[in-house]
Design a protein around this motif. Structure first.
Motif, short mmCIF file in Angstrom:
data_model
loop_
_atom_site.label_atom_id
_atom_site.label_comp_id
_atom_site.label_asym_id
_atom_site.label_seq_id
_atom_site.Cartn_x
_atom_site.Cartn_y
_atom_site.Cartn_z
N PRO A 100 13.80 27.01 9.11
CA PRO A 100 13.25 28.21 8.47
C PRO A 100 14.12 28.67 7.32
O PRO A 100 15.34 28.53 7.35
CB PRO A 100 13.24 29.22 9.62
N GLY A 101 13.48 29.23 6.28
CA GLY A 101 14.22 29.78 5.16
C GLY A 101 14.54 28.79 4.06
O GLY A 101 14.89 29.19 2.96
N LYS A 102 14.43 27.51 4.32
CA LYS A 102 14.70 26.50 3.30
C LYS A 102 13.38 26.00 2.70
O LYS A 102 12.34 26.01 3.35
CB LYS A 102 15.45 25.30 3.92
N ARG A 103 13.46 25.57 1.42
CA ARG A 103 12.30 24.93 0.82
C ARG A 103 12.10 23.60 1.52
O ARG A 103 13.05 22.86 1.79
CB ARG A 103 12.51 24.73 -0.68
N ARG A 104 10.84 23.27 1.78
CA ARG A 104 10.52 22.11 2.62
C ARG A 104 9.99 20.95 1.77
O ARG A 104 9.11 21.15 0.94
CB ARG A 104 9.48 22.51 3.66
N VAL A 105 10.52 19.77 2.03
CA VAL A 105 10.07 18.56 1.35
C VAL A 105 9.65 17.53 2.38
O VAL A 105 10.38 17.27 3.34
CB VAL A 105 11.19 17.96 0.45
N LEU A 106 8.48 16.95 2.18
CA LEU A 106 8.03 15.83 2.99
C LEU A 106 8.24 14.55 2.20
O LEU A 106 7.71 14.41 1.09
CB LEU A 106 6.55 15.98 3.35
N VAL A 107 9.05 13.64 2.74
CA VAL A 107 9.31 12.35 2.11
C VAL A 107 8.48 11.29 2.83
O VAL A 107 8.62 11.12 4.04
CB VAL A 107 10.81 11.99 2.16
N VAL A 108 7.61 10.61 2.09
CA VAL A 108 6.75 9.58 2.67
C VAL A 108 7.13 8.25 2.02
O VAL A 108 6.83 7.99 0.86
CB VAL A 108 5.26 9.89 2.43
N GLU A 109 7.81 7.41 2.78
CA GLU A 109 8.35 6.15 2.26
C GLU A 109 8.51 5.17 3.42
O GLU A 109 9.15 5.51 4.42
CB GLU A 109 9.70 6.42 1.58
N ASP A 110 7.91 3.98 3.30
CA ASP A 110 7.97 3.03 4.41
C ASP A 110 9.28 2.25 4.45
O ASP A 110 9.64 1.70 5.48
CB ASP A 110 6.78 2.06 4.37
N ASP A 111 10.01 2.21 3.33
CA ASP A 111 11.31 1.56 3.32
C ASP A 111 12.33 2.53 3.92
O ASP A 111 12.65 3.57 3.33
CB ASP A 111 11.70 1.20 1.87
N VAL A 112 12.84 2.18 5.08
CA VAL A 112 13.72 3.09 5.83
C VAL A 112 14.99 3.42 5.04
O VAL A 112 15.46 4.56 5.05
CB VAL A 112 14.08 2.47 7.20
N THR A 113 15.53 2.43 4.35
CA THR A 113 16.76 2.66 3.59
C THR A 113 16.54 3.63 2.45
O THR A 113 17.34 4.57 2.23
CB THR A 113 17.29 1.32 3.03
N ILE A 114 15.44 3.44 1.70
CA ILE A 114 15.13 4.35 0.59
C ILE A 114 14.85 5.75 1.12
O ILE A 114 15.32 6.75 0.58
CB ILE A 114 13.94 3.82 -0.22
N ALA A 115 14.09 5.82 2.21
CA ALA A 115 13.77 7.13 2.80
C ALA A 115 15.04 7.86 3.21
O ALA A 115 15.18 9.08 3.00
CB ALA A 115 12.85 6.94 4.00
N ALA A 116 15.99 7.12 3.81
CA ALA A 116 17.24 7.74 4.24
C ALA A 116 18.06 8.24 3.05
O ALA A 116 18.67 9.32 3.10
CB ALA A 116 18.06 6.75 5.06
N SER A 117 18.06 7.46 1.96
CA SER A 117 18.81 7.87 0.76
C SER A 117 18.22 9.13 0.14
O SER A 117 18.94 10.05 -0.25
CB SER A 117 18.80 6.73 -0.26
N ILE A 118 16.88 9.18 0.05
CA ILE A 118 16.22 10.36 -0.50
C ILE A 118 16.48 11.58 0.38
O ILE A 118 16.79 12.67 -0.10
CB ILE A 118 14.71 10.11 -0.65
N THR A 119 16.37 11.37 1.68
CA THR A 119 16.59 12.47 2.62
C THR A 119 18.00 13.02 2.51
O THR A 119 18.21 14.25 2.48
CB THR A 119 16.33 11.99 4.06
N THR A 140 8.95 5.69 -11.36
CA THR A 140 8.86 4.24 -11.15
C THR A 140 10.17 3.73 -10.56
O THR A 140 11.25 4.06 -11.06
CB THR A 140 8.56 3.52 -12.47
N LYS A 141 10.07 2.94 -9.49
CA LYS A 141 11.26 2.34 -8.89
C LYS A 141 11.79 1.23 -9.78
O LYS A 141 11.01 0.50 -10.40
CB LYS A 141 10.90 1.76 -7.52
N PRO A 142 13.10 1.06 -9.84
CA PRO A 142 14.15 1.89 -9.22
C PRO A 142 14.37 3.17 -10.02
O PRO A 142 14.17 3.20 -11.23
CB PRO A 142 15.37 0.98 -9.25
N PHE A 143 14.78 4.23 -9.35
CA PHE A 143 15.02 5.50 -10.01
C PHE A 143 16.35 6.05 -9.50
O PHE A 143 16.85 5.65 -8.45
CB PHE A 143 13.91 6.51 -9.70
N SER A 144 16.92 6.97 -10.27
CA SER A 144 18.17 7.60 -9.82
C SER A 144 17.84 8.81 -8.95
O SER A 144 16.84 9.50 -9.17
CB SER A 144 19.02 8.02 -11.02
N MET A 145 18.68 9.06 -7.96
CA MET A 145 18.49 10.22 -7.10
C MET A 145 18.64 11.52 -7.89
O MET A 145 18.02 12.53 -7.57
CB MET A 145 19.47 10.18 -5.93
#
Length: 230
Positions: A3-22, A104-109
């Motif tokens: 609660p209180g934080k801005r919420r982001v839903l990350v939808v990515e099937d590549d677990v490594t990329i998803a973890a990096s974005i998260t 477009t992938k690859p992109f910088s965080m």
């Protein structure tokens, strides 16, 4: 999500990329939820109602375009799409189903987080805006800013949230030339030095397709201007 934080839903099937974005978005202070396929993404959007969705196009179950269609049909939410292809047709399809921006992938965080912040700034600016003109009429173009409805020549057009905001920006400055950089700053909320001409050009093409090729004039080397009568 916290609660209180801005919420982001990350939808990515590549677990490594998803973890990096998260990890990066969490470090920026966002509460992050992750989904790895189409059905899970739609369910997570319904459950958590995120403020922004970062959405990969290629997903198992059903693709990101279908995810975008389904979540936008339920409620408007800013969507940043991720794709491994730079094909303009893919961009137009994504924008047509309600995506606000593309990377477009690859992109910088760093770029990804900047785009997420920009999407939130745009939404917050729209929410704060005090519309003195609830109805804008320019020639045969009619815009109802309260109900977010648009028609031309009496024919209604279905615009995505960012297309509507872009059209209103033009309509409040009829015939004035709008440089791409200004549009990125004032409509998308990007930093003044950001480069994203393809994003602007793709949205202009979408508006022309939906409201007429003569709607917006290209000013070569500068930007665009709304051409319907004031």
């Amino acid at each position: 999500m916290e609660p209180g934080k801005r919420r982001v839903l990350v939808v990515e099937d590549d677990v490594t990329i998803a973890a990096s974005i998260t990890a990066r978005l969490s470090a920026e202070g966002f509460a992050v939820e992750v989904a790895h396929d189409g059905p899970a993404a739609v369910a997570a959007d319904t459950e958590h109602e995120p403020d922004v969705v970062v959405l990969d196009v290629m997903l198992p179950g059903f693709d990101g375009l279908e995810v975008c269609r389904r979540i936008q049909s339920r409620r408007p939410v800013p969507v940043l799409m991720l794709t491994a292809r730079a094909d303009e047709t893919d961009m137009l399809v994504g924008l047509g189903v309600g995506a606000d921006d593309y990377l477009t992938k690859p992109f910088s965080m760093r770029v990804l987080t900047a785009r997420v912040h920009a999407l939130l700034r745009r939404v917050e600016r729209s929410a704060r805006a005090e519309d003195t003109e609830a109805r804008i009429v320019l020639g045969d173009l009619e815009i109802d800013t309260d109900q977010r409805r648009v028609s031309r020549g009496g024919v209604a057009a279905q615009l995505t949230p960012i297309e509507f905001d872009l059209l209103v920006h033009f309509a409040r400055r009829p015939k004035a030339v709008q440089p791409r950089e200004r549009l990125l700053s004032e409509v998308w909320g990007w930093e003044a030095h950001a480069s994203g001409t393809r994003t602007v050009d793709s949205h202009i093409k979408a508006l022309r397709r939906k409201l007429g090729a003569d709607l917006i004039r290209t000013v070569h080397g500068v930007g665009y201007a709304l051409e319907v009568g004031a």
